[in-house]
Each structure stands twice: as C-alpha cells, then as structure tokens.
Scaffold this motif. Structure first.
Motif, mmCIF file in Angstrom:
data_model
loop_
_atom_site.group_PDB
_atom_site.id
_atom_site.type_symbol
_atom_site.label_atom_id
_atom_site.label_comp_id
_atom_site.label_asym_id
_atom_site.label_seq_id
_atom_site.Cartn_x
_atom_site.Cartn_y
_atom_site.Cartn_z
ATOM 1 N N LYS A 85 -51.480 -11.067 -22.803
ATOM 2 C CA LYS A 85 -51.043 -11.856 -21.608
ATOM 3 C C LYS A 85 -49.825 -11.378 -21.011
ATOM 4 O O LYS A 85 -48.809 -11.405 -21.769
ATOM 5 C CB LYS A 85 -50.731 -13.505 -22.108
ATOM 6 N N VAL A 86 -49.656 -11.193 -19.575
ATOM 7 C CA VAL A 86 -48.872 -10.494 -18.851
ATOM 8 C C VAL A 86 -48.022 -11.540 -17.988
ATOM 9 O O VAL A 86 -48.943 -12.162 -17.164
ATOM 10 C CB VAL A 86 -49.340 -9.081 -18.271
ATOM 11 N N LEU A 87 -46.795 -11.649 -17.777
ATOM 12 C CA LEU A 87 -46.321 -12.298 -16.666
ATOM 13 C C LEU A 87 -45.555 -11.187 -15.985
ATOM 14 O O LEU A 87 -44.908 -10.526 -16.388
ATOM 15 C CB LEU A 87 -45.310 -13.275 -17.485
ATOM 16 N N ILE A 88 -45.661 -11.294 -14.677
ATOM 17 C CA ILE A 88 -44.981 -10.630 -13.611
ATOM 18 C C ILE A 88 -44.040 -11.411 -13.017
ATOM 19 O O ILE A 88 -44.597 -12.471 -12.173
ATOM 20 C CB ILE A 88 -45.918 -9.735 -12.525
ATOM 21 N N VAL A 89 -42.776 -11.421 -12.726
ATOM 22 C CA VAL A 89 -41.828 -12.054 -12.260
ATOM 23 C C VAL A 89 -41.338 -11.077 -11.285
ATOM 24 O O VAL A 89 -40.919 -10.014 -11.081
ATOM 25 C CB VAL A 89 -40.557 -12.423 -13.008
ATOM 26 N N TYR A 90 -41.774 -11.646 -9.850
ATOM 27 C CA TYR A 90 -41.767 -10.614 -8.709
ATOM 28 C C TYR A 90 -40.979 -11.412 -7.711
ATOM 29 O O TYR A 90 -40.765 -12.596 -7.432
ATOM 30 C CB TYR A 90 -43.408 -10.745 -8.307
ATOM 31 N N ALA A 91 -39.885 -10.413 -7.072
ATOM 32 C CA ALA A 91 -39.141 -10.948 -5.977
ATOM 33 C C ALA A 91 -39.078 -9.984 -4.841
ATOM 34 O O ALA A 91 -38.190 -9.003 -4.895
ATOM 35 C CB ALA A 91 -37.777 -11.135 -6.569
ATOM 36 N N HIS A 92 -39.663 -10.072 -3.914
ATOM 37 C CA HIS A 92 -39.730 -9.583 -2.650
ATOM 38 C C HIS A 92 -40.282 -10.673 -1.552
ATOM 39 O O HIS A 92 -41.332 -11.085 -1.685
ATOM 40 C CB HIS A 92 -40.472 -8.271 -2.596
ATOM 41 N N GLN A 93 -39.620 -10.561 -0.302
ATOM 42 C CA GLN A 93 -39.882 -11.547 0.822
ATOM 43 C C GLN A 93 -41.345 -11.182 1.391
ATOM 44 O O GLN A 93 -42.034 -12.197 2.155
ATOM 45 C CB GLN A 93 -38.788 -11.569 1.663
ATOM 46 N N SER A 94 -41.727 -9.799 1.377
ATOM 47 C CA SER A 94 -42.649 -9.325 2.232
ATOM 48 C C SER A 94 -43.884 -8.770 1.471
ATOM 49 O O SER A 94 -43.764 -7.980 0.600
ATOM 50 C CB SER A 94 -42.232 -8.277 3.080
ATOM 51 N N SER A 95 -45.172 -9.203 1.611
ATOM 52 C CA SER A 95 -46.210 -9.029 1.228
ATOM 53 C C SER A 95 -46.693 -7.411 1.780
ATOM 54 O O SER A 95 -47.752 -7.160 1.061
ATOM 55 C CB SER A 95 -47.550 -9.877 1.865
ATOM 56 N N GLY A 96 -46.222 -7.070 2.612
ATOM 57 C CA GLY A 96 -46.305 -5.603 3.242
ATOM 58 C C GLY A 96 -45.412 -4.486 2.609
ATOM 59 O O GLY A 96 -45.160 -3.487 2.927
ATOM 60 N N SER A 97 -44.372 -5.168 1.555
ATOM 61 C CA SER A 97 -43.244 -4.295 1.048
ATOM 62 C C SER A 97 -44.032 -3.326 -0.059
ATOM 63 O O SER A 97 -45.178 -3.590 -0.642
ATOM 64 C CB SER A 97 -42.456 -5.080 0.402
ATOM 65 N N PHE A 98 -43.350 -2.264 -0.277
ATOM 66 C CA PHE A 98 -43.627 -1.356 -1.535
ATOM 67 C C PHE A 98 -43.666 -2.067 -2.862
ATOM 68 O O PHE A 98 -44.745 -1.676 -3.673
ATOM 69 C CB PHE A 98 -42.762 0.098 -1.625
ATOM 70 N N ASN A 99 -42.630 -2.970 -2.960
ATOM 71 C CA ASN A 99 -42.744 -3.807 -3.973
ATOM 72 C C ASN A 99 -44.002 -4.662 -4.302
ATOM 73 O O ASN A 99 -44.273 -4.850 -5.402
ATOM 74 C CB ASN A 99 -41.668 -4.532 -4.290
ATOM 75 N N SER A 100 -44.473 -5.176 -3.208
ATOM 76 C CA SER A 100 -45.670 -5.710 -3.330
ATOM 77 C C SER A 100 -47.121 -4.970 -3.605
ATOM 78 O O SER A 100 -47.860 -5.447 -4.436
ATOM 79 C CB SER A 100 -45.999 -6.534 -1.667
ATOM 80 N N ALA A 101 -46.857 -3.799 -3.149
ATOM 81 C CA ALA A 101 -48.132 -2.907 -3.475
ATOM 82 C C ALA A 101 -47.753 -2.460 -4.933
ATOM 83 O O ALA A 101 -49.021 -2.416 -5.609
ATOM 84 C CB ALA A 101 -47.659 -1.328 -2.648
ATOM 85 N N ALA A 102 -46.558 -2.329 -5.612
ATOM 86 C CA ALA A 102 -46.505 -2.081 -6.946
ATOM 87 C C ALA A 102 -46.719 -3.059 -7.946
ATOM 88 O O ALA A 102 -47.313 -3.156 -8.867
ATOM 89 C CB ALA A 102 -44.944 -1.640 -7.354
ATOM 90 N N LYS A 103 -46.545 -4.398 -7.393
ATOM 91 C CA LYS A 103 -47.086 -5.650 -8.259
ATOM 92 C C LYS A 103 -48.437 -5.660 -7.932
ATOM 93 O O LYS A 103 -49.089 -6.001 -9.405
ATOM 94 C CB LYS A 103 -46.489 -7.019 -7.479
ATOM 95 N N THR A 104 -49.304 -5.536 -6.794
ATOM 96 C CA THR A 104 -50.515 -5.646 -6.833
ATOM 97 C C THR A 104 -51.257 -4.427 -7.879
ATOM 98 O O THR A 104 -52.261 -4.916 -8.391
ATOM 99 C CB THR A 104 -51.058 -5.286 -5.349
#
Length: 270
Positions: free
Chosen positions: A4-23
């Motif tokens: 079971k994995v929990l990703i605690v994610y903090a970025h305002q934009s769904s188009g960000s690089f962080n969002s891509a890394a999370k996805t």
C-alpha cells in the motif's frame, strides 16, 4: 503481498512536471500490483497551520498553549480534527510513502510542511522512547521525490547553493528517520523548468524505470540509536574510537569533525 503506497503530493497545477512525476508513480506502482492513494494537498485545501483549532473540545492549558502537548493528548483521546485523523489513517495503512513536491526555499512547500506538522503528531508518529532507529514507523518506508529550480551543479560541494546532501539532512534525518521510516534515496529532478522537452521526457522515463524496482531498494544509512548514550545522546566512546581513524564522518550530520561522507543522503550504502 501487494504494498500500500501513499503519495503526499503538493503542487497547484495539473500540468506541472510534479504532476507528471506523481502520475508516473501511480501508473507504474499500480501496474506492479500496489494499492496507491494520493493526498493532493492543494486540491484538498489542506490546512497548513498547526493551531488550537486542530483540537476538538477543551484545551489542557489554553493560556500557555503547546501544540506538542495538546496534540498528543488530543490524539490519545480521539479529539484531533477529522482532516488530521483521516491522513493519519492513510499513514497507518501505508507500507511506503512518497512525498512529491517542488523544492521551496531548500525545503518543502508550506502546505506539505503543514501536513508534516499536523499529521505526524507527538504520540502518533514519535515519542521520546520511540524515535530514529527505534521509531514508531520503523517497518515502513518513505522517500522524497522533488524538482529543483537550480541546476545540479549549483547543489554541489563547490556550487553556490551548497551540497544537496546537507540540504537533505533536516528532511530525511530530522523528519523521516526521526519517525523511524526506512528512507530511500531521493528522486531529484534537476531544474526541469529550464530543461528541453526531450530532457524532461528522459527524467520521467528514468523515474519510471526506477519505480520498477523501487520496492526492493536498500534504504539510506543512519546511525542506530543504540550508538548514543542515554544521558546527553552523545556517540558512545567505543563508537567514536572505532571510527577515529576513518577518513570520513559517519553521516552528513554526525560527522565527528571529519569530511562529510560523499553522497550520504543521496545514495544507499554511502
């Protein structure tokens, strides 16, 4: 058994690089059979400030308010606010936690620091007796995955920002290891904002490749609590004697006045 994995994610934009890394993490880990949950802190409008409003009912000492003490008592009595207890439940269920964020001011964004302050409360995440190698979450794993605004060369021992290993010590030792987590080496995406589209794609492909074997990786090395005395929490004399002739210190923070061990906070076995 599936993790079971929990990703605690903090970025305002769904188009960000962080969002891509999370996805990418969600997709790859799900394919590997993991159950993945994401706490999207901005989408949740997660409260970033640790205040008396986090506690239901009367305070023990409202005049001399101490969040450390009041939150511990509230946790013991089931009086923490629901947004906190919901996140604590996710932590309890998780085998592995990934913190995905853009580095702000050499640290995590305020909303993620608020998650740390409010969720990893006294009693729930640590006690005086249960911390570091004997910590409450010693059977769980955690890691940082983040973007920088500066180039990798700027976070070197000769770079203007200083050694990234030093920057990581308060986060990885002072938060994650303090709570007992086995800490995996960080995933650092160096300055994706200024990189070419091809370079950004390569960064994400590298992350996807690492995710394939992430659950089998060895954690970073930290010093066991048993190596310190119980009075002043100083390294025991026999430990100091054993390492007196070594070229490098034990860790970035516990260096015994010696040169810092290379890559200590960035590569397992260093």
């Amino acid at each position: 058994m599936a993790k079971k994995v929990l990703i605690v994610y903090a970025h305002q934009s769904s188009g960000s690089f962080n969002s891509a890394a999370k996805t990418a993490a969600v997709e790859v880990l799900t394919t590997l059979g993991c159950s993945v949950e994401v706490s999207d802190l901005y989408a949740m409008n997660f409260k970033a400030t640790a205040t008396a409003e986090d506690i239901k009912g009367d305070l023990k000492d409202a005049e001399n308010f101490s969040y450390l003490d009041e939150s511990k008592l509230a946790w013991e009595e089931g009086r923490l606010m629901d947004d906190i207890t919901k996140e604590q439940s996710k932590v309890i269920e998780a085998d592995f936690i990934i913190f995905q964020f853009p580095m702000y001011w050499f640290s995590v964004p305020a909303i993620m620091k608020g998650w740390i302050d409010r969720v990893l409360t006294n009693g729930f995440a640590f006690t005086q007796e249960k911390r570091y190698s004997q910590g409450i979450f010693k059977e769980k794993r955690a890691m940082l995955s983040f973007t920088t605004g500066s180039l990798e060369s700027m976070f070197s021992a000769t770079g203007i920002n200083g050694d990234m290993n030093v920057t990581l010590w308060p986060l990885q030792n002072g938060i994650l290891h303090y709570c007992g987590f086995q800490v995996l080496a960080p995933q650092i995406f160096w300055a994706p904002f200024s990189a070419t589209p091809e370079a950004r794609s390569c960064m994400l492909e590298g992350w996807r490749a690492r995710l394939q074997g992430l659950l089998e990786e060895q954690p970073l090395s930290f010093i066991s609590l048993d190596c310190f005395d119980e009075k002043g929490f100083q390294l025991k004399s026999d430990v100091q004697e054993k390492h007196a002739a070594k070229e490098f210190g034990l860790t970035v923070g516990i260096h015994m006045g010696k040169p810092l061990p290379p890559h200590n906070q960035m590569k397992a076995g260093s």
